[in-house]
Motif scaffolding. Structure first.
Motif, PDB file in Angstrom:
ATOM      1  N   THR A 157       0.825  -1.200   0.000  1.00 54.67           N
ATOM      2  CA  THR A 157       0.000   0.000   0.000  1.00 54.67           C
ATOM      3  C   THR A 157       0.864   1.258   0.000  1.00 54.67           C
ATOM      4  OG1 THR A 157      -0.090  -0.195   2.384  1.00 54.67           O
ATOM      5  CG2 THR A 157      -1.932  -1.083   1.149  1.00 54.67           C
ATOM      6  N   GLY A 158       2.040   1.187   0.588  1.00 49.39           N
ATOM      7  CA  GLY A 158       2.917   2.365   0.596  1.00 49.39           C
ATOM      8  C   GLY A 158       3.337   2.762  -0.806  1.00 49.39           C
ATOM      9  N   LEU A 159       3.586   1.753  -1.648  1.00 50.46           N
ATOM     10  CA  LEU A 159       3.981   2.074  -3.028  1.00 50.46           C
ATOM     11  C   LEU A 159       2.836   2.746  -3.758  1.00 50.46           C
ATOM     12  CD1 LEU A 159       6.080   1.757  -5.281  1.00 50.46           C
ATOM     13  CD2 LEU A 159       4.930  -0.313  -5.923  1.00 50.46           C
ATOM     14  N   SER A 160       1.594   2.270  -3.540  1.00 58.49           N
ATOM     15  CA  SER A 160       0.454   2.891  -4.214  1.00 58.49           C
ATOM     16  C   SER A 160       0.309   4.340  -3.797  1.00 58.49           C
ATOM     17  CB  SER A 160      -0.834   2.160  -3.864  1.00 58.49           C
ATOM     18  OG  SER A 160      -0.719   0.822  -4.143  1.00 58.49           O
ATOM     19  N   ARG A 161       0.494   4.601  -2.499  1.00 55.73           N
ATOM     20  CA  ARG A 161       0.363   5.993  -2.049  1.00 55.73           C
ATOM     21  C   ARG A 161       1.439   6.856  -2.671  1.00 55.73           C
ATOM     22  NH1 ARG A 161      -1.124   3.979   3.106  1.00 55.73           N
ATOM     23  NH2 ARG A 161       1.080   4.038   3.619  1.00 55.73           N
ATOM     24  N   MET A 162       2.640   6.283  -2.800  1.00 50.34           N
ATOM     25  CA  MET A 162       3.722   7.075  -3.385  1.00 50.34           C
ATOM     26  C   MET A 162       3.426   7.387  -4.839  1.00 50.34           C
ATOM     27  SD  MET A 162       7.700   6.092  -3.847  1.00 50.34           S
ATOM     28  CE  MET A 162       7.484   5.226  -5.362  1.00 50.34           C
ATOM     29  N   PRO A 208       3.372  16.403  -5.838  1.00 54.04           N
ATOM     30  CA  PRO A 208       3.704  16.300  -7.248  1.00 54.04           C
ATOM     31  C   PRO A 208       4.068  14.876  -7.667  1.00 54.04           C
ATOM     32  CG  PRO A 208       5.515  17.274  -6.056  1.00 54.04           C
ATOM     33  CD  PRO A 208       4.399  17.149  -5.099  1.00 54.04           C
ATOM     34  N   THR A 209       4.060  14.617  -8.948  1.00 50.86           N
ATOM     35  CA  THR A 209       4.243  13.262  -9.460  1.00 50.86           C
ATOM     36  C   THR A 209       5.524  12.655  -8.915  1.00 50.86           C
ATOM     37  OG1 THR A 209       3.570  14.323 -11.468  1.00 50.86           O
ATOM     38  CG2 THR A 209       3.944  11.977 -11.564  1.00 50.86           C
ATOM     39  N   CYS A 210       5.442  11.395  -8.548  1.00 46.88           N
ATOM     40  CA  CYS A 210       6.613  10.785  -7.940  1.00 46.88           C
ATOM     41  C   CYS A 210       7.695  10.601  -9.014  1.00 46.88           C
ATOM     42  CB  CYS A 210       6.242   9.478  -7.273  1.00 46.88           C
ATOM     43  SG  CYS A 210       6.196   8.077  -8.354  1.00 46.88           S
ATOM     44  N   PRO A 211       8.963  10.623  -8.628  1.00 49.16           N
ATOM     45  CA  PRO A 211      10.061  10.691  -9.593  1.00 49.16           C
ATOM     46  C   PRO A 211      10.083   9.548 -10.601  1.00 49.16           C
ATOM     47  CG  PRO A 211      10.886  11.132  -7.406  1.00 49.16           C
ATOM     48  CD  PRO A 211       9.455  10.760  -7.243  1.00 49.16           C
ATOM     49  N   SER A 253      10.874   0.512  -7.076  1.00 46.62           N
ATOM     50  CA  SER A 253      11.177   1.880  -6.692  1.00 46.62           C
ATOM     51  C   SER A 253      10.716   2.247  -5.292  1.00 46.62           C
ATOM     52  CB  SER A 253      10.527   2.846  -7.677  1.00 46.62           C
ATOM     53  OG  SER A 253       9.128   2.667  -7.603  1.00 46.62           O
ATOM     54  N   GLU A 254      10.113   1.322  -4.562  1.00 46.19           N
ATOM     55  CA  GLU A 254       9.533   1.790  -3.305  1.00 46.19           C
ATOM     56  C   GLU A 254      10.574   2.263  -2.308  1.00 46.19           C
ATOM     57  OE1 GLU A 254       6.963  -0.872  -1.304  1.00 46.19           O
ATOM     58  OE2 GLU A 254       6.463   0.619   0.207  1.00 46.19           O
ATOM     59  N   SER A 255      11.668   1.527  -2.224  1.00 47.57           N
ATOM     60  CA  SER A 255      12.613   1.894  -1.172  1.00 47.57           C
ATOM     61  C   SER A 255      13.682   2.852  -1.648  1.00 47.57           C
ATOM     62  CB  SER A 255      13.279   0.633  -0.650  1.00 47.57           C
ATOM     63  OG  SER A 255      13.765  -0.096  -1.746  1.00 47.57           O
ATOM     64  N   LEU A 256      13.594   3.314  -2.880  1.00 46.65           N
ATOM     65  CA  LEU A 256      14.659   4.184  -3.381  1.00 46.65           C
ATOM     66  C   LEU A 256      14.265   5.638  -3.198  1.00 46.65           C
ATOM     67  CD1 LEU A 256      15.386   2.400  -6.750  1.00 46.65           C
ATOM     68  CD2 LEU A 256      16.550   2.103  -4.609  1.00 46.65           C
ATOM     69  N   SER A 257      15.258   6.510  -3.071  1.00 49.02           N
ATOM     70  CA  SER A 257      14.974   7.943  -2.989  1.00 49.02           C
ATOM     71  C   SER A 257      14.733   8.472  -4.399  1.00 49.02           C
ATOM     72  CB  SER A 257      16.157   8.658  -2.367  1.00 49.02           C
ATOM     73  OG  SER A 257      17.213   8.687  -3.307  1.00 49.02           O
ATOM     74  N   GLY A 258      14.376   9.733  -4.478  1.00 43.83           N
ATOM     75  CA  GLY A 258      14.029  10.319  -5.771  1.00 43.83           C
ATOM     76  C   GLY A 258      15.151  10.224  -6.774  1.00 43.83           C
ATOM     77  N   VAL A 259      16.347  10.560  -6.314  1.00 42.17           N
ATOM     78  CA  VAL A 259      17.482  10.554  -7.247  1.00 42.17           C
ATOM     79  C   VAL A 259      17.783   9.134  -7.702  1.00 42.17           C
ATOM     80  CG1 VAL A 259      19.901  11.127  -7.471  1.00 42.17           C
ATOM     81  CG2 VAL A 259      18.401  12.575  -6.134  1.00 42.17           C
ATOM     82  N   ILE A 299      17.888   7.473 -11.575  1.00 45.36           N
ATOM     83  CA  ILE A 299      19.045   6.749 -12.125  1.00 45.36           C
ATOM     84  C   ILE A 299      18.617   5.374 -12.601  1.00 45.36           C
ATOM     85  CG2 ILE A 299      21.293   5.797 -11.546  1.00 45.36           C
ATOM     86  CD1 ILE A 299      21.652   8.015  -9.590  1.00 45.36           C
ATOM     87  N   MET A 300      17.798   4.695 -11.793  1.00 49.00           N
ATOM     88  CA  MET A 300      17.359   3.346 -12.166  1.00 49.00           C
ATOM     89  C   MET A 300      16.568   3.389 -13.462  1.00 49.00           C
ATOM     90  SD  MET A 300      14.640   0.869 -10.323  1.00 49.00           S
ATOM     91  CE  MET A 300      13.358   2.057 -10.489  1.00 49.00           C
TER      92      MET A 300
END
Lengths: 371, 243
Positions: free
Chosen positions: B166-171, B176-179, B220-226, B230-231
């Motif tokens: 559920t955390g990924l869905s919220r992200m 603003p749009t997630c990275p 992508s859930e556990s990664l930061s924006g940057v 990159i990924m």
């Protein structure tokens, strides 16, 4: 009943269509090509004869134990090898505790056939007293997470566990030479099993489009596939067993192609297993050498000479400790430049330093502080 | 767990908290009305945490704990992705990853009458809205928004659906749009439907695009924006090399 419906794995029509469409352009949903295996990681634990294998998301553990029993009447000279599988309910919502399901029995049977029919494990060496007492080796396979392709992962786990298992050495004794004495591991080093070759299982999944074949199906692909075949081969390209239980019909040319591909995969996986077992064995041997206590103490207050002295005499630590306590008063006076030893470890190394200075006096030239 | 000596809540907001942490001390804050959301509990003067997650604050006075799980607890007003399990005379039985099956009334479609009841076979993927979700009862769904319009709800055709937390869905739904979606959208064209129950559906013109987008989102859930950007760049480069 409703909660059980709510918890089970569901497949949508979208996924089924998409997986098949993607396969037509040779793409799989996790980005692999059709004949790529997932990453295999093999880990061992401190106990001998246990292995943990991860094949992508699939997670399997194998344990090997052995017991002395009576042999079968028609094979008085051979030991026995038996497999037990346990499909833990935490691996998949459809696994239930209790009696093994059909899939569980089939998995155990396929791996058992691969090892037994090909005589990979030498059972005659497991005989201790013909007709009376033999070793019964038991392999327990626990499925911890079902990410697809349990057969291959469980097979690798079973082989890795069998390769690292050590059974106690036993000899015949007693008045008439009929009593079996089992030696504990501290007295005599336990022996490995004799394994002639490694039969590796490679599973193929067939889909409704003719001649679409993939190796190592994931959970989703297994739900969508039309049929599957498991071929067990060893690195010499000998076929040990083939299992195709129901499912769609497949052309003979496709089967021959699959067997060729399975031969290559079996060779790769055999090298991986052998490397993992070798590194485990060297690590275990190193651990045995480090058991002597005097090799551990390092004195930081003294100069680096202490380390050199310790390496010279790893084995004499035990016997020397009784000498050292009596010499403590002597060495303390000569050691007072190095500072008062606070911990017992430091005292021991100071004493060893003092003793070796008296007896060997080798690299004492490094030690500027003492004397 | 030790009490932080300072009672200012800013030391805990946006931090990970575990059950037992005391995040607010009411004796120092007089005459304020606070709204406590999920995961927080009041014990006399102390506000303590009941669920592990990140503490969030929104002006002027709302606090809650956000956590990411694989299970979904239905709430009214959520948009979710459901799979049809069965159809009865009055309702479709739809699975939305909650504790029980949800009911979708046969008439809950725009312009729905007894004569044009849609035929959904078992396994159909639907984008629906949760109307009622009371504890102990099966949740009720609808394929229209609150004013009765269709508003993109309904059956999702083609594409590929995968499940995550559920955390990924919220992200993915945050603004603003997630990275990761931003970076993917700059190079590829695709459409997605995100359900708050942890299911995500992706569709594009070619299967390779769908696979790249799906794998990028899943990782992508556990990664930061940057790291996400990159990924995504690496994945797109591989895609271009192979085509």
């Amino acid at each position: 009943m409703e909660t059980r419906l709510a918890n089970s794995f569901r497949l949508t029509v979208n996924e089924k269509k998409f997986i098949e469409t993607a396969l037509q352009s040779d793409l799989r949903i996790d980005g692999r090509r059709p004949f790529d295996f997932r990453n295999i990681s093999i880990k061992f634990s401190r106990e001998e004869g246990s292995a943990e294998v991860q094949l992508g998301q699939t997670h399997v553990m194998a344990f090997v134990t052995a017991q002395l029993t009576q042999p079968y009447k028609d094979r008085p000279n051979e030991g026995t090898l038996s497999m037990f599988t346990e499909f833990s309910p935490m691996a998949d919502p459809s696994f239930e505790p209790g009696r093994p399901s059909e899939a569980a029995v089939e998995l155990g049977r396929v791996i058992d056939r691969g090892l037994r029919e090909s005589r990979a494990v030498d059972t005659e060496s497991l005989c201790v007293l013909s007709g009376k007492s033999v070793w019964a080796v038991r392999v327990d396979l626990h499925i911890l997470d079902n990410g697809g392709n349990l057969v291959d992962a469980a097979n690798i786990a079973a082989l890795a566990a069998l390769l690292t298992f050590r059974r106690p050495e036993c000899s015949l004794g007693g008045e008439d030479g009929q009593q079996v004495i089992v030696h504990p591991p501290e007295v005599r080093e336990p022996l490995p099993l004799i394994i002639h070759h490694l039969p590796i299982a490679v599973t193929f999944a067939f889909f409704s489009n003719e001649s679409t074949v993939v190796v190592d199906p994931t959970h989703y692909e297994e739900a969508v596939m039309g049929g599957r075949m498991t071929a067990t081969l060893n690195a010499n390209n000998d076929i040990c067993a083939i299992q195709k239980a129901g499912g769609e019909g497949v052309l003979q040319s496709v089967i021959m192609q699959c067997l060729r591909i399975a031969g290559q995969k079996a060779y790769d996986i055999t090298t991986k297993i052998k490397n993992a077992v070798e590194s485990y064995n060297t690590e275990r041997a190193l651990r045995k050498i480090k058991r002597h206590p005097s090799a551990v103490a390092l004195d930081i207050s003294g100069a680096g000479v202490n380390i050199g002295k310790n390496q010279n005499k790893p084995l004499k630590g035990d016997s020397e400790r009784s000498n050292l306590t009596s010499e403590k008063s002597v060495t303390d006076q000569s050691m007072d430049i190095e500072g008062e030893a606070k911990s017992s470890e430091q005292q021991q190394t100071n004493k060893i330093d003092g003793v070796s200075k008296n007896f060997i006096g080798g690299p004492s030239s490094w030690n500027d502080n003492a004397k | 767990m030790e009490n932080k000596p300072t009672s200012s809540p800013t030391s805990f907001v946006d931090q990970s908290v575990v059950p037992g942490d005391v995040v607010l001390d009411l004796s120092n804050m007089t005459n304020q009305t606070l709204k406590l959301g999920g995961g927080l509990r009041q014990d006399c003067d102390a506000i303590s945490v009941m669920k592990a997650g990140k503490l969030r604050f929104s002006n002027p006075n709302k606090y809650w704990v956000e956590s990411s799980q694989k299970r979904y607890v239905p709430h009214a007003g959520d948009s979710v992705l459901g799979i049809v399990v069965d159809s009865k005379a009055d309702n479709f039985l739809v699975d939305i990853k909650g504790p029980g099956l949800a009911l979708l009334p046969v008439l809950a479609f725009e312009g729905g009458t007894r004569r044009n009841i849609p035929k959904f076979e078992i396994g159909t993927l639907l984008y629906v809205r949760v109307v009622k979700a009371n504890p102990g009862m099966n949740p009720e769904l609808s394929c229209t928004d609150a004013s009765g319009k269709a508003a993109e709800f309904g059956q999702l055709k083609d594409g590929y659906m995968f499940e995550s937390s559920t955390g990924l869905s919220r992200m993915l739904l945050s603004s603003p749009t997630c990275p990761v979606l931003d970076a993917l959208g700059k190079k590829l064209s695709f459409e997605t439907a995100v359900g708050l129950n942890g299911r995500v559906w992706v569709n594009a013109s070619s299967p390779s695009t769908v696979i790249v987008v799906a794998n990028a989102i899943m990782n992508s859930e556990s990664l930061s924006g940057v790291q996400q950007r990159i990924m995504v760049e690496k994945l797109i480069q591989n895609l271009k090399l192979s085509t």
